[in-house]
Design an enzyme around this catalytic site. Structure first.
Site, PDB file in Angstrom:
ATOM      1  CG  ASP A 103     -84.687  90.843  21.512  1.00  0.00           C
ATOM      2  OD1 ASP A 103     -84.409  90.836  22.726  1.00  0.00           O
ATOM      3  OD2 ASP A 103     -84.797  91.890  20.841  1.00  0.00           O
TER       4      ASP A 103
ATOM      5  CG  PHE B 264     -88.094  95.999  20.991  1.00  0.00           C
ATOM      6  CD1 PHE B 264     -88.854  96.324  22.106  1.00  0.00           C
ATOM      7  CD2 PHE B 264     -87.056  96.845  20.637  1.00  0.00           C
ATOM      8  CE1 PHE B 264     -88.584  97.470  22.850  1.00  0.00           C
ATOM      9  CE2 PHE B 264     -86.781  97.992  21.377  1.00  0.00           C
ATOM     10  CZ  PHE B 264     -87.549  98.308  22.479  1.00  0.00           C
TER      11      PHE B 264
ATOM     12  CE1 TYR C  36     -82.511  98.773  28.327  1.00  0.00           C
ATOM     13  CE2 TYR C  36     -80.359  98.452  27.322  1.00  0.00           C
ATOM     14  CZ  TYR C  36     -81.712  98.664  27.198  1.00  0.00           C
ATOM     15  OH  TYR C  36     -82.262  98.747  25.949  1.00  0.00           O
ATOM     16  CE  LYS C  37     -85.395  96.556  27.889  1.00  0.00           C
ATOM     17  NZ  LYS C  37     -85.661  96.127  26.519  1.00  0.00           N
TER      18      LYS C  37
ATOM     19  NE  ARG D  44     -93.677  97.638  28.796  1.00  0.00           N
ATOM     20  CZ  ARG D  44     -92.475  97.500  28.250  1.00  0.00           C
ATOM     21  NH1 ARG D  44     -92.226  96.473  27.466  1.00  0.00           N
ATOM     22  NH2 ARG D  44     -91.526  98.370  28.491  1.00  0.00           N
TER      23      ARG D  44
HETATM   24  C1  LIG Z   1     -85.265  96.799  25.394  1.00  0.00           C
HETATM   25  C2  LIG Z   1     -85.272  95.976  24.154  1.00  0.00           C
HETATM   26  C3  LIG Z   1     -84.349  96.215  23.133  1.00  0.00           C
HETATM   27  C4  LIG Z   1     -83.415  97.380  23.242  1.00  0.00           C
HETATM   28  O1  LIG Z   1     -82.382  97.431  22.334  1.00  0.00           O
HETATM   29  P1  LIG Z   1     -81.264  98.584  22.550  1.00  0.00           P
HETATM   30  O2  LIG Z   1     -80.329  98.402  21.465  1.00  0.00           O
HETATM   31  O3  LIG Z   1     -80.689  98.347  23.912  1.00  0.00           O
HETATM   32  O4  LIG Z   1     -81.966  99.894  22.548  1.00  0.00           O
HETATM   33  C5  LIG Z   1     -84.357  95.368  22.043  1.00  0.00           C
HETATM   34  N1  LIG Z   1     -85.245  94.327  21.965  1.00  0.00           N
HETATM   35  C6  LIG Z   1     -86.157  94.095  22.942  1.00  0.00           C
HETATM   36  C7  LIG Z   1     -87.103  92.946  22.829  1.00  0.00           C
HETATM   37  C8  LIG Z   1     -86.213  94.921  24.053  1.00  0.00           C
HETATM   38  O5  LIG Z   1     -87.103  94.701  24.995  1.00  0.00           O
END
Ligand SMILES: *Cc1c(COP(=O)(O)O)cnc(C)c1O
Length: 410
Positions: A207, A130, A232-233, A381
């Protein structure tokens, strides 16, 4: 065929042991929300969450005021962390905290990890990590004079153990990958990759943003050293809800995170000179915990623990199987490609569809109450969250997409 596909949705919904959970979510009228296919980006709120937040404001914040800190709030980062560890992460108590954002926790943990392996000058990651993970590691590499070793991953697949074996060695301090790749949904073999990295003496960090609450995770069993993820997902914590971090028991005390704030201090309220880290996982905290933003987690963890992550995963695989069937039948003839693993053993909780020009469908989809997730340059997605999504909803959403494509042939 379309009749069969509809019948299949009806039969799957009728046989779904988790079907009842849908009613526990806040549900706008169909004109506003016909089909929510973006559970992998922002989970829907529970009705219990609305009640709990209001109750918290009136009774705890409004009623107890500052006394609330002594009456439990200060422990929420750890108690909620333990509950999350048990419901979703395969983590025994005392290794998980709720804090900050994923981005900030990646920084804190990765910095702690590379500093704990002095002399090792490289960090291994892959090109499909990411963006925030990549950017944070670039920053740490610059700060600590380290070199990043990039594994090129196929964006329709993901990281394979053999690729890791090719690049780790005695100079590797840390490896960082995603358990489920945010684009393709590739489900990495965490245990196998950890064994390879550990054999080279490196620390491992994962992650979990796209797997927590969707795919069973066994952090303790898989020998994960460090992990982060957002709530939050698939965990329905609400926009910008705080993240979680896991630090394996044996490494606590050895690793030192760099943001030395008073909430991670051994004796926060003595306010004494000099920083001394708290014992255990509390040392991962920095500042005042975002208590209000943690309120929804109480409701979500109740639901996830009751439903069971194994049942969630079973439905998730049925949902993505069904997405693939609809895509093959309706969309493939129009040149839409599937850019996700078909093998259920390597498939996370979402499926990515690709076609040039997908961007132009997003607005009409939203106008029809169909909400997938668009990723530049050409990916849609489809992330059906098992606790809030029915098979009929997937059918309806992809039927709207099919009609749009048919009306606007390329
Ligand atoms: C959504 C997501 C993030 C988000 O990080 P934030 O600090 O909450 O913005 C990080 N890594 C992955 C793989 C994600 O899917």
């Amino acid at each position: 065929m379309t009749v069969d596909l509809l019948a299949r949705a009806t039969a799957l919904d009728a046989a779904d042991p988790l079907a009842g959970y849908r009613e526990q979510f806040i549900t706008p009228p169909p004109a506003e929300l016909l089909s929510y296919l973006d559970g992998n980006s922002l989970g829907r709120p529970l009705q219990a969450t609305a009640r709990l937040v209001e109750q918290f404001i009136r009774e705890q914040w409004g009623g107890r005021l500052i006394r609330g800190w002594d009456e439990g709030w200060l422990d929420w980062p750890l108690t909620l962390g333990d509950r999350l560890g048990s419901a979703a992460l395969g983590a025994a108590p005392g290794q998980t905290v709720i804090a900050d954002s994923t981005t900030v926790l990646i920084y804190k943990l990765a910095r702690a990890a590379v500093d704990a392996r002095p002399g090792r000058r490289t960090v291994v990651l892959d090109t499909d990590n990411f963006p925030t993970d990549r950017y944070v590691l670039e920053g740490i590499a610059a700060e600590r004079d380290l070199r990043l070793v990039w594994i090129e991953t196929d964006p329709s697949a993901g990281i394979a153990p053999a690729q890791v074996a090719d690049v780790v060695g005695e100079d590797t301090a840390l490896v960082l990958f995603s358990h489920v790749a945010y684009r393709s949904g590739w489900l990495a073999d965490v245990a196998a990759i950890n064994r390879i990295a550990h054999a080279a003496g490196a620390l491992t960090m994962w992650d979990l943003c796209h797997s927590a609450g969707s795919v069973p995770i066994a952090l303790d069993e898989w020998g994960v050293d460090l992990a982060v993820g957002c709530t939050y997902k698939y965990l329905n914590g609400g926009p910008g809800a705080p993240a979680f971090a896991y630090l394996r028991q044996e490494l606590q005390g050895e690793l030192r995170q760099p943001i030395q704030g008073w909430m991670g201090h051994r004796a926060a309220f003595e306010m004494g000179p000099g920083y001394e880290p708290a014992a255990g996982v509390r040392a991962l905290l920095s500042g005042t915990p975002p208590i209000l933003a943690m309120v929804p987690m109480h409701a979500n963890l109740d639901m996830l623990a009751a439903a069971g992550i194994e049942a969630v995963r079973a439905k998730s695989l049925q949902l993505t199987d069904y997405v693939l069937a609809l895509a093959d039948e309706w969309l493939a003839p129009h040149g839409v490609a599937v850019a996700s693993p078909r093998d259920p053993a390597r498939r996370g909780g979402h499926v990515t569809l690709r076609q040039e020009g997908f961007r132009s469908y997003l607005e009409p989809l939203w106008d029809s109450g169909v909400i997938p997730d668009y990723r530049r340059p050409d990916g849609l997605r489809i992330g059906p969250a098992p606790l809030s999504t029915s098979f009929a909803e997937v059918y309806q959403g992809l039927a709207v997409l099919r009609d749009l494509i048919e009306k606007n042939p390329r």
